[in-house]
Design an enzyme around this catalytic site. Sequence first.
Site, PDB file in Angstrom:
ATOM      1  N   HIS A 190       0.832  -1.214   0.000  1.00 31.34           N
ATOM      2  CA  HIS A 190       0.000   0.000   0.000  1.00 31.34           C
ATOM      3  C   HIS A 190       0.866   1.263   0.000  1.00 31.34           C
ATOM      4  CE1 HIS A 190      -3.295  -2.733   1.236  1.00 31.34           C
ATOM      5  NE2 HIS A 190      -2.368  -3.275   2.000  1.00 31.34           N
ATOM      6  N   SER A 229      15.148  21.455 -15.194  1.00 30.07           N
ATOM      7  CA  SER A 229      13.931  22.227 -15.441  1.00 30.07           C
ATOM      8  C   SER A 229      14.332  23.556 -16.061  1.00 30.07           C
ATOM      9  CB  SER A 229      13.208  22.462 -14.119  1.00 30.07           C
ATOM     10  OG  SER A 229      12.423  23.626 -14.207  1.00 30.07           O
ATOM     11  N   LYS A 234      16.231  21.421  -9.914  1.00 36.30           N
ATOM     12  CA  LYS A 234      15.576  20.165 -10.235  1.00 36.30           C
ATOM     13  C   LYS A 234      16.388  19.216 -11.095  1.00 36.30           C
ATOM     14  CE  LYS A 234      11.470  19.492 -10.352  1.00 36.30           C
ATOM     15  NZ  LYS A 234      10.136  19.545 -10.957  1.00 36.30           N
ATOM     16  N   GLU A 286       9.696   8.618 -16.654  1.00 30.88           N
ATOM     17  CA  GLU A 286       8.342   9.147 -16.846  1.00 30.88           C
ATOM     18  C   GLU A 286       7.833   8.855 -18.248  1.00 30.88           C
ATOM     19  OE1 GLU A 286       7.758  13.214 -14.716  1.00 30.88           O
ATOM     20  OE2 GLU A 286       9.871  13.007 -15.152  1.00 30.88           O
TER      21      GLU A 286
END
Length: 456
Positions: free
Chosen positions: A152, A273, A279, A286
Amino acid sequence: MRDRFKKDVDKLVREYTASVAFDMLLYNQDIDGSIAHARMLAKQGIISSKEAEDIVTALEDIREEIDDGRFAPSEELEDVHMNIEARLIEKVGDAGRRLHTARSRNDQVAVDMRLFVKEAVAHTIEKLVELQAAILDVAEANRDVIMPGYTHLQRAQPVLLAHHLLAYFEMLQRDVDRFGDCWLRADVLPLGSGALAGVPYDIDREFLAEELGFGEISQNSMDAVSDRDFVIEYQAAASIAMMHLSRLAEELILWSSQEFGFVEIDDAYATGSSIMPQKKNPDVAELARGKTGRVYGNLMGVLTVMKSLPLTYNRDLQEDKEGLFDTVGTLLATLEVFSGMVAGIKVDADRARSAVEEGYILATDLADYLVGKGMAFREAHGVVGRLVQHAVDEGKSLKDLTIDEYKKFSTMFEEDVLSMTAETSVAARDIGGGTAPKQVKKQLARARKIIEGEDG
Ligand code: ARG
């Protein structure tokens, strides 16, 4: 071809029906199929050996023309088969006109697609094994690292990072097997089926199968020209493989976040970024997660094309190609870039280990401890539940509790309970398939053997 028609085909129809813009990808398969067919026709005395020789030489020349970009396919000629045949006739005249004896485009395109899928499967398995090897290397290099195992997405029990990574090795191994299975189904020669009913010539299908490397010969001509199961199987296996990769992608995205910080993705596999200088984004992972969607879409596409299609060949079948080509390209590219990304992963063993210290991850071990002292598991579960609640209320971790506090919840707790650690927890799971270092070591060795077997 249009002898029976009074008009040329409408320009829009030509554009709508032509496949050459995408099926030229099959030129090698088409030429291989035609070369085998020409040799077979000569062997059977259906064409002369001189004609066969001329055809084979010209087809090899055409292959080079296409390789070098000297061949300009024409939409008027519809597809790869007609384009290559027209060029062949330009080169060798009458001999070229005889090549299509005892053959139809229906069995021709079927053989091309089967050759394509077989080759795609071989590449796919190769790339799957490369990724397995990269995963295995990281697992071996970090064989002692302990991290939280999750259910979970909540910290559940300590596990070895290597154990977690080897779970992906297993998934990819099943993918290898599935593609191997797909290969067997694709490995059937359809030539000799003609348009649908077989051909009225004394051809040698065994010879064709041998020339083209097929293990079997199709047993029903009507099935052979309309079957695309092997395309669906590739796409189904590819969808499952991408699903696996998307899960690995998701974990790398999570693990490389500041919240987890278990791994760092190599600079060569991360992007920055445009506005946030701090970043480092896991774009490869992704995109793999995202591209899984189009691979599923391609599977749905071909399943829907095939649904309710009456026997035998219908032009709908031309729609089997673009989705397949896209899926093969997407899967191979994803596997390749993943191998590099995984190989470059830096594991932060301390972060992973300290995540095990936070929270109440040894709770199951406490219950097992009480079971070891004779308590029933359900009762032990209740005792530890109350103990954890007490620790939460006190703002303490399990490590902070004294033996007196333990004893308040059960007199079966003794001093030795204080020596329980993540290390003793994983070591206790010394069962086949468990996370104990001894077991994982065995699994690492087994995985290494599998890789070596499949490499060779
Ligand atoms: N371009 C066609 C395809 O991919 C080749 C077969 C055409 N056969 C036909 N009878 N029109 O399916």
